[in-house]
Enzyme design. Structure first.
Site, PDB file in Angstrom:
ATOM      1  N   LYS A 283      40.585  53.886  79.556  1.00  0.00           N
ATOM      2  CA  LYS A 283      41.804  54.732  79.742  1.00  0.00           C
ATOM      3  C   LYS A 283      42.791  53.555  80.187  1.00  0.00           C
ATOM      4  O   LYS A 283      42.543  52.437  80.467  1.00  0.00           O
ATOM      5  CB  LYS A 283      41.553  55.737  81.044  1.00  0.00           C
TER       6      LYS A 283
ATOM      7  N   LYS B 128      46.950  50.628  85.295  1.00  0.00           N
ATOM      8  CA  LYS B 128      47.980  49.432  85.658  1.00  0.00           C
ATOM      9  C   LYS B 128      47.238  48.009  85.947  1.00  0.00           C
ATOM     10  O   LYS B 128      47.877  47.151  85.825  1.00  0.00           O
ATOM     11  CB  LYS B 128      48.781  50.063  86.922  1.00  0.00           C
TER      12      LYS B 128
ATOM     13  N   LYS C  48      35.080  50.413  89.188  1.00  0.00           N
ATOM     14  CA  LYS C  48      35.940  49.280  89.983  1.00  0.00           C
ATOM     15  C   LYS C  48      35.157  48.466  90.568  1.00  0.00           C
ATOM     16  O   LYS C  48      35.450  47.205  90.453  1.00  0.00           O
ATOM     17  CB  LYS C  48      36.758  49.920  91.118  1.00  0.00           C
TER      18      LYS C  48
HETATM   19  N1  AQP Z   1      45.264  56.874  81.659  1.00  0.00           N
HETATM   20  C1  AQP Z   1      45.619  57.758  82.310  1.00  0.00           C
HETATM   21  N2  AQP Z   1      46.043  58.928  81.835  1.00  0.00           N
HETATM   22  C2  AQP Z   1      46.364  60.086  82.443  1.00  0.00           C
HETATM   23  N3  AQP Z   1      46.539  60.066  83.752  1.00  0.00           N
HETATM   24  C3  AQP Z   1      46.359  58.860  84.487  1.00  0.00           C
HETATM   25  N4  AQP Z   1      46.413  58.616  85.623  1.00  0.00           N
HETATM   26  C4  AQP Z   1      46.190  57.257  85.932  1.00  0.00           C
HETATM   27  N5  AQP Z   1      45.788  56.532  84.497  1.00  0.00           N
HETATM   28  C5  AQP Z   1      45.803  57.751  83.741  1.00  0.00           C
HETATM   29  C6  AQP Z   1      46.757  59.491  86.878  1.00  0.00           C
HETATM   30  O1  AQP Z   1      47.748  58.943  87.468  1.00  0.00           O
HETATM   31  C7  AQP Z   1      47.876  59.416  88.669  1.00  0.00           C
HETATM   32  C8  AQP Z   1      47.960  58.160  89.558  1.00  0.00           C
HETATM   33  O2  AQP Z   1      46.904  57.275  89.350  1.00  0.00           O
HETATM   34  P1  AQP Z   1      46.531  56.195  90.633  1.00  0.00           P
HETATM   35  O3  AQP Z   1      47.477  55.194  90.640  1.00  0.00           O
HETATM   36  O4  AQP Z   1      46.323  56.942  92.014  1.00  0.00           O
HETATM   37  O5  AQP Z   1      44.886  55.837  90.467  1.00  0.00           O
HETATM   38  P2  AQP Z   1      44.383  55.407  89.060  1.00  0.00           P
HETATM   39  O6  AQP Z   1      43.877  56.642  88.378  1.00  0.00           O
HETATM   40  O7  AQP Z   1      43.571  54.182  89.327  1.00  0.00           O
HETATM   41  O8  AQP Z   1      45.623  54.949  88.216  1.00  0.00           O
HETATM   42  P3  AQP Z   1      45.568  53.578  87.313  1.00  0.00           P
HETATM   43  O9  AQP Z   1      47.014  53.465  86.413  1.00  0.00           O
HETATM   44  O10 AQP Z   1      44.429  53.282  86.529  1.00  0.00           O
HETATM   45  O11 AQP Z   1      45.664  52.486  88.223  1.00  0.00           O
HETATM   46  P4  AQP Z   1      44.585  51.269  88.728  1.00  0.00           P
HETATM   47  O12 AQP Z   1      44.420  50.286  87.512  1.00  0.00           O
HETATM   48  O13 AQP Z   1      45.360  50.340  89.904  1.00  0.00           O
HETATM   49  O14 AQP Z   1      43.275  51.712  89.059  1.00  0.00           O
HETATM   50  C9  AQP Z   1      46.416  60.060  88.820  1.00  0.00           C
HETATM   51  O15 AQP Z   1      46.675  61.304  88.973  1.00  0.00           O
HETATM   52  C10 AQP Z   1      45.617  59.646  87.697  1.00  0.00           C
HETATM   53  O16 AQP Z   1      44.555  60.480  87.289  1.00  0.00           O
END
Ligand code: AQP
Length: 321
Positions: free
Chosen positions: A196, A199, A112
């Site tokens: 991965k 969002k 990040k």
């Molecule tokens: N691509 C993924 N595959 C499997 N699990 C995923 N998680 C996120 N992306 C994937 C799981 O979703 C939960 C919530 O995640 P979060 O929103 O707290 O944080 P994150 O991992 O940072 O999610 P994003 O979608 O990637 O958001 P941004 O882009 O805002 O950082 C967690 O259990 C995560 O493992």
């Protein structure tokens, strides 16, 4: 005694099928035989750039997805992180015993901060994120934390902070463990399979949102990157794109991957992708229908969050005391 489980999602954008398969779907299966608390982690979401108006909406919509996916407020405590001040307070205490080097080594921080470095700044909150996450988990004395693979390193830190604290001050915390669903721990971006699904991805073609229309789903899957060799086979190292699509297909259709490989042997990507799109559309339909119903009754969603946050605060405050 039932095992305690805690997990959460940042309301940092619209939720996608990675969040669903990697996290929420597992949670729904846990609520019958575990004591579960699931959070909307808004204090974590403000560690990265956000639009305040959209942010409020995302908090509500994350709760709506939880409920639409099948989390039942009678069995599950659904809470909003900022409604329980104990999270921030314990995070301060844990921060006094977290070596800076451990935070700087975290993969999520490195990834990040690489992205944000070019956009004008990395805030201390982003570095301290894993300390707050440790507080989230330890306050509820969680035995297990169901997360995707990307968050496993943070759960490890929570465990070592709990150990450090218990050794120094006496046993206050349960030692938590990450609970990974092997096949869905990492759903990859449709446009860039080594990355991965996320969002905050700038390219909407990388993810399928839980609220995407059937046409948007068809279009995104049609445009998804494939591997050079035409065969439909599961081999994550050599064929990351098609392997990712097979995992998604299997999860939404309930058909095992080897069966899908057999049924698409000798067939082309176009047919495979068309069927995959229909499986995702059908798999998401019940969730989407409940989501639309909740949109007409947001007062009841807020009421669930208020009640859940009060219940969560009672547990968290006891640990903190
Ligand atoms: N691509 C993924 N595959 C499997 N699990 C995923 N998680 C996120 N992306 C994937 C799981 O979703 C939960 C919530 O995640 P979060 O929103 O707290 O944080 P994150 O991992 O940072 O999610 P994003 O979608 O990637 O958001 P941004 O882009 O805002 O950082 C967690 O259990 C995560 O493992």
């Amino acid at each position: 005694m039932k095992k305690r489980v805690f997990s959460g999602i940042r309301p940092s954008g619209d939720l996608h099928i990675g969040n669903y398969l990697g996290a929420i779907k597992q949670w729904v299966g846990l609520q019958d035989d575990h004591e579960v608390v699931f959070g909307i982690m808004d204090l974590h979401a403000i560690t990265t750039p956000h639009d305040p108006e959209k942010f409020r909406r995302n908090t509500l919509e994350t709760a709506m997805v939880y409920l639409a996916a099948g989390l039942d407020p009678a069995k599950t405590t659904l809470m909003v992180q900022s409604r329980v001040p104990a999270h921030a307070e314990l995070a301060w205490i844990l921060g006094t015993m977290t070596p800076l080097g451990e935070l700087e080594r975290m993969t999520q921080f490195k990834e990040k901060s690489r992205e944000l470095g070019t956009k004008g700044g990395i805030m201390a909150g982003l570095l301290n994120y894993p300390i707050l996450m440790a507080a989230d988990i330890l306050l509820y004395q969680a035995d297990a934390v169901p997360v995707g693979e990307d968050q496993a390193q943070h759960v490890e830190l929570a465990r070592s902070l709990a150990e450090r604290f218990n050794n120094r001050y006496g046993k206050a915390f349960t030692l938590p463990q990450a609970m990974l669903q092997k096949d869905t721990a990492r759903i990859m971006a449709l446009d860039d399979p080594p990355k991965k699904m996320s969002k905050s991805d700038e390219n909407a073609r990388g993810y399928i949102l839980l609220t995407d229309s059937p046409d948007a789903i068809r279009e995104k899957i049609k445009a998804a990157v494939t591997d050079s060799e035409k065969k439909i086979a599961f081999a994550p190292e050599e064929k990351p794109a098609i392997s990712n699509l097979l995992v998604i297909f299997s999860e939404f259709s309930g058909r095992p991957i080897p069966e899908l490989e057999r049924s698409y042997a000798g067939k082309g990507y176009a047919e495979f992708k068309a069927d995959l799109a229909e499986a995702v559309i059908a798999g998401l339909a019940p969730l989407q229908e409940r989501f639309r119903e909740l949109e007409t009754d947001t007062d009841s969603v807020f009421a669930v969050l208020r009640g859940g946050s009060e219940r969560a605060a009672a547990v968290a405050n006891k640990t903190l005391a």
